[in-house]
Motif scaffolding. Structure first.
Motif, PDB file in Angstrom:
ATOM      1  N   ARG A   1       0.835  -1.199   0.000  1.00  0.00           N
ATOM      2  CA  ARG A   1       0.000   0.000   0.000  1.00  0.00           C
ATOM      3  C   ARG A   1       0.869   1.248   0.000  1.00  0.00           C
ATOM      4  O   ARG A   1       1.729   1.416   0.855  1.00  0.00           O
TER       5      ARG A   1
ATOM      6  N   ILE B   1       1.731   4.924   0.701  1.00  0.00           N
ATOM      7  CA  ILE B   1       1.270   5.916   1.669  1.00  0.00           C
ATOM      8  C   ILE B   1       1.686   7.316   1.215  1.00  0.00           C
ATOM      9  O   ILE B   1       0.851   8.172   0.995  1.00  0.00           O
TER      10      ILE B   1
ATOM     11  N   GLY C   1      -4.939  15.707   7.244  1.00  0.00           N
ATOM     12  CA  GLY C   1      -6.029  14.930   7.827  1.00  0.00           C
ATOM     13  C   GLY C   1      -5.524  13.642   8.427  1.00  0.00           C
ATOM     14  O   GLY C   1      -4.392  13.218   8.178  1.00  0.00           O
ATOM     15  N   SER C   2      -6.370  13.017   9.215  1.00  0.00           N
ATOM     16  CA  SER C   2      -5.988  11.764   9.857  1.00  0.00           C
ATOM     17  C   SER C   2      -5.694  10.702   8.796  1.00  0.00           C
ATOM     18  O   SER C   2      -6.427  10.580   7.820  1.00  0.00           O
ATOM     19  N   GLY C   3      -4.607   9.984   8.984  1.00  0.00           N
ATOM     20  CA  GLY C   3      -4.281   8.883   8.073  1.00  0.00           C
ATOM     21  C   GLY C   3      -3.637   9.313   6.775  1.00  0.00           C
ATOM     22  O   GLY C   3      -3.453   8.501   5.870  1.00  0.00           O
TER      23      GLY C   3
ATOM     24  N   GLY D   1      -0.590  10.263   6.434  1.00  0.00           N
ATOM     25  CA  GLY D   1       0.814   9.866   6.408  1.00  0.00           C
ATOM     26  C   GLY D   1       1.764  10.792   7.135  1.00  0.00           C
ATOM     27  O   GLY D   1       2.969  10.768   6.892  1.00  0.00           O
ATOM     28  N   LYS D   2       1.245  11.594   8.066  1.00  0.00           N
ATOM     29  CA  LYS D   2       2.132  12.516   8.789  1.00  0.00           C
ATOM     30  C   LYS D   2       3.115  11.769   9.680  1.00  0.00           C
ATOM     31  O   LYS D   2       4.321  12.020   9.641  1.00  0.00           O
ATOM     32  N   SER D   3       2.578  10.825  10.479  1.00  0.00           N
ATOM     33  CA  SER D   3       3.476  10.068  11.355  1.00  0.00           C
ATOM     34  C   SER D   3       4.464   9.258  10.532  1.00  0.00           C
ATOM     35  O   SER D   3       5.623   9.091  10.912  1.00  0.00           O
TER      36      SER D   3
ATOM     37  N   GLN E   1       4.214  10.272  20.154  1.00  0.00           N
ATOM     38  CA  GLN E   1       2.808  10.567  20.414  1.00  0.00           C
ATOM     39  C   GLN E   1       2.415  10.165  21.845  1.00  0.00           C
ATOM     40  O   GLN E   1       1.737  10.888  22.534  1.00  0.00           O
TER      41      GLN E   1
ATOM     42  N   HIS F   1      -2.719  18.220  14.287  1.00  0.00           N
ATOM     43  CA  HIS F   1      -3.870  18.759  13.577  1.00  0.00           C
ATOM     44  C   HIS F   1      -4.685  19.713  14.440  1.00  0.00           C
ATOM     45  O   HIS F   1      -5.838  19.963  14.173  1.00  0.00           O
TER      46      HIS F   1
HETATM   47  N1  LIG Z   1       2.645  -0.152  10.676  1.00  0.00           N
HETATM   48  C1  LIG Z   1       1.761   0.049   9.671  1.00  0.00           C
HETATM   49  N2  LIG Z   1       1.470  -0.961   8.826  1.00  0.00           N
HETATM   50  C2  LIG Z   1       0.604  -0.764   7.806  1.00  0.00           C
HETATM   51  N3  LIG Z   1      -0.030   0.382   7.556  1.00  0.00           N
HETATM   52  C3  LIG Z   1       0.214   1.430   8.358  1.00  0.00           C
HETATM   53  C4  LIG Z   1       1.121   1.323   9.464  1.00  0.00           C
HETATM   54  N4  LIG Z   1       1.174   2.515  10.089  1.00  0.00           N
HETATM   55  C5  LIG Z   1       0.334   3.321   9.406  1.00  0.00           C
HETATM   56  N5  LIG Z   1      -0.244   2.694   8.358  1.00  0.00           N
HETATM   57  C6  LIG Z   1      -1.167   3.274   7.397  1.00  0.00           C
HETATM   58  O1  LIG Z   1      -0.546   4.385   6.809  1.00  0.00           O
HETATM   59  C7  LIG Z   1      -1.448   5.461   6.702  1.00  0.00           C
HETATM   60  C8  LIG Z   1      -0.832   6.714   7.274  1.00  0.00           C
HETATM   61  O2  LIG Z   1      -0.642   6.507   8.662  1.00  0.00           O
HETATM   62  P1  LIG Z   1      -0.016   7.598   9.613  1.00  0.00           P
HETATM   63  O3  LIG Z   1       0.079   7.016  10.954  1.00  0.00           O
HETATM   64  O4  LIG Z   1       1.213   8.134   8.990  1.00  0.00           O
HETATM   65  O5  LIG Z   1      -1.168   8.710   9.560  1.00  0.00           O
HETATM   66  P2  LIG Z   1      -1.220  10.102  10.293  1.00  0.00           P
HETATM   67  O6  LIG Z   1      -1.251  11.115   9.215  1.00  0.00           O
HETATM   68  O7  LIG Z   1      -0.135  10.215  11.306  1.00  0.00           O
HETATM   69  O8  LIG Z   1      -2.628  10.039  10.999  1.00  0.00           O
HETATM   70  P3  LIG Z   1      -3.053  10.578  12.432  1.00  0.00           P
HETATM   71  O9  LIG Z   1      -3.248  12.023  12.289  1.00  0.00           O
HETATM   72  O10 LIG Z   1      -4.337   9.870  12.678  1.00  0.00           O
HETATM   73  O11 LIG Z   1      -1.991  10.207  13.404  1.00  0.00           O
HETATM   74  C9  LIG Z   1      -2.722   5.060   7.398  1.00  0.00           C
HETATM   75  O12 LIG Z   1      -3.703   4.893   6.406  1.00  0.00           O
HETATM   76  C10 LIG Z   1      -2.421   3.761   8.070  1.00  0.00           C
HETATM   77  O13 LIG Z   1      -3.470   2.855   7.813  1.00  0.00           O
END
Ligand SMILES: Nc1ncnc2c1ncn2[C@@H]1O[C@H](COP(=O)(O)OP(=O)(O)OP(=O)(O)O)[C@@H](O)[C@H]1O
Ligand SMILES: [Mg+2]
Lengths: 281, 261
Positions: free
Chosen positions: B17, B19, B38-40, B42-44, B88, B199
């Motif tokens: 997948r 990201i 937005g949530s998810g 890919g910021k983290s 976090q 956010h």
């Molecule tokens: N260890 C992992 N294995 C598989 N997919 C992952 C993993 N970690 C995150 N993802 C996927 O990658 C995408 C981005 O995740 P990430 O944690 O970077 O989002 P985010 O922007 O930090 O969201 P949030 O604001 O909710 O923390 C998400 O759709 C999540 O499903």
């Protein structure tokens, strides 16, 4: 529902049937390859941080190793003693059941001594340590992984294998053989207790018979196995712990898996060593 | 503007997948950069690449001019000595006291004697308002205190740059504002480069000098705060004005989704 598109729809469905099977198989193989890769990486890192880097000025965490030794070794002495005592008694009873018929009751001493030192001492110890310490390793590392503590260690420039696994490995490499010695002694004592009471063998004769029956080799091969079991248990616990990616539920699952896997691998390693010793000693 | 971190063509996958698709951005030195989205989105994930926890599929991350995606463990550790990270969930080691947690990077990377380390630990804890808590274990602290202790640990080696993953998530407004103050102080007093994933719009307005906004694995906006406020991109407006996502399904499509066809 119109019947027109049906044959057209079933044609690709039948064509994709082998595709689905092969796809599932392929995913299995790929994930297995990933698992082997992860396991190899942990083994490689552990060997490096235990046996190589201490000579390059990155010392082992000595205090942590001692505390792991207390947790894994010292604290299991009671349970291992009790179980070994009972197994010694059971062994003596089972041996007497056959040997009595041949009037060779004194050979109970040989049977108890040899089977405990060569086989039962190490394997019982390994199984108890798998249940007590192997699972604790997996749970500890797994919950640290889930709480990003492992990531935090990495970003602080602290290698997680060096910080977490090496003290545990050191502890088990020393403590499983040590516990095996205790198990051997207590088990033999159990056999002795039964022999001098229920079987009415003279204590001195039993003692003499045991000493004559045991070869250094028997004790030594048992301890060598115990050492290998210690390594297996640590590596399995660490592997399962580092595999955790999700939350608490996965920690539980990995903990259970670590016990099952390490008992399984301990038996495999036992088979290997026993075969080796049978032909080469 | 001097750049501290340069991200070029970053593409990442979890399994198969995708990201991050193609992230190009530069993070200025001595400023506070906020990564929004937005949530998810890919910021983290982006943050984990910046601190070298994950390796990208493609692309480069240049920190002080050298590409960390091609570094081995030892070289990476040299870079990490100049970085602090606040996770976090704070990610304090639960088996150690606060004092030992903060002392861990110092013990690992320096040869200072114990009494010096003790003083440094007290200083760092005092800096985040936790003096007197050296002997507490993380489980004895509240969420906000853990965050601040995590910050003290991140600051232990006086890093050049510091990364925050959602510093104010799960904190009450007062504690969150306190953490924002700390981030501001780090920039104003120590000229530290801070990279903050968040956010919380209010906190963005307060602390950011520079904003990188991600959307669906791409950079939607990068530039200063005024530019972000002035932007008329519909997704940015939605984000700033806290509007819900538009209904994009027709009723028929929606029926198909819930029926699982
Ligand atoms: N260890 C992992 N294995 C598989 N997919 C992952 C993993 N970690 C995150 N993802 C996927 O990658 C995408 C981005 O995740 P990430 O944690 O970077 O989002 P985010 O922007 O930090 O969201 P949030 O604001 O909710 O923390 C998400 O759709 C999540 O499903
Ligand atoms: Mg996140």
């Amino acid at each position: 529902m119109p019947s027109g598109p049906k044959p057209a729809a079933s044609a690709p469905a039948s064509a994709s049937w082998p595709e689905a099977v092969l796809g599932a198989l392929g995913r299995r193989v790929l994930s297995l390859r990933g698992d082997i890769h992860d396991a190899a990486k942990i083994i490689n890192d552990t060997v490096h941080w235990t046996f190589i880097s201490p000579f390059k000025g990155r010392p082992i965490r000595f205090r942590a190793s001692i505390s792991e030794m207390v947790k894994a070794g010292y604290n299991s002495v009671p349970i291992i003693s009790v179980i070994s005592l009972f197994v010694g008694i059971i062994l003596a009873l089972q041996a007497a059941y056959q040997l009595k018929r041949m009037g060779a009751l004194i050979y109970v001493a040989n049977l108890v001594g040899v089977s405990l030192t060569r086989e039962l001492g190490p394997i019982m110890t390994a199984i108890i340590v798998s249940g007590r310490s192997g699972s604790a390793f997996a749970a500890e590392i797994g919950s640290m992984k889930a709480a990003e503590e492992v990531d935090a260690l990495t970003t602080m420039g602290v290698n997680p294998v060096r910080y977490l696994v090496v003290p545990k490995l050191l502890a088990l490499m020393i403590m499983v053989p040590a516990l095996t010695i205790i198990s051997d002694l207590v088990g033999i004592f159990g056999g002795f207790l039964l022999a001098v009471t229920a079987l009415e063998i003279h204590p001195y004769n039993y003692f003499q018979q045991t000493v004559n029956a045991l070869l250094i080799k028997d004790v030594f091969t048992g301890l060598l196995k115990a050492w290998a079991f210690g390594i297996v248990i640590t590596l399995v616990g660490a592997y399962q712990g580092f595999k955790v990616t999700g939350g608490a539920e996965e920690v539980g699952r990995r903990t259970t898996a670590s016990v099952v896997t390490s008992i399984f691998l301990v038996v495999i390693v036992d088979l290997f060593f026993t075969g080796l010793f049978y032909y080469f000693t | 503007m001097e750049t501290a971190i340069e991200i070029a063509g970053l593409q990442t996958h979890y399994g198969s997948r995708e990201i991050l698709k193609n992230v190009c951005a530069s993070i200025p030195r001595g400023k506070t950069t906020v990564i929004l989205g937005g949530s998810g989105c890919g910021k983290s994930t982006l943050l984990k690449h910046l601190i070298g926890l994950l390796k990208p599929t493609k692309g480069q991350i240049l920190i002080n001019g050298s590409d960390i995606t091609r570094m081995d463990e030892d070289e990476m550790n040299e870079v990490r000595k100049k970085m602090g990270v606040l996770f976090q969930g704070a990610a304090l080691l639960n088996s150690l006291t606060l004092g030992d947690n903060v002392a861990l990077p110092i013990r690992e990377h320096t040869r200072l004697n114990e009494s010096t380390i003790k003083i440094m630990v007290r200083m760092k804890l005092d800096q985040v308002g936790l003096s007197g808590f050296e002997n507490f274990f993380p489980s004895q602290l509240s969420g906000g205190m853990k965050k601040r202790a995590g910050l003290a640990r991140a600051l232990a080696l006086d890093p050049e740059m510091i990364f925050f993953d959602e510093p104010s998530a799960g904190l009450d407004p007062v504690t969150a504002a306190g953490l924002d103050e700390l981030i501001l102080k780090l920039r104003n007093v120590f000229r530290m480069t801070s990279i903050v994933v968040t956010h919380e719009i209010e906190s963005v307005f307060k602390i950011s000098d520079y904003v990188i906004m991600l959307d669906a694995g791409n950079v939607l906006y990068q530039g200063d705060l005024a530019g972000l406020k002035a932007s008329d991109h519909p997704r940015i407006r939605m984000f700033l004005e806290r509007q819900p996502e538009q209904e994009t399904y027709s009723p028929d499509d929606y029926f198909k989704i819930i029926a699982g066809d």
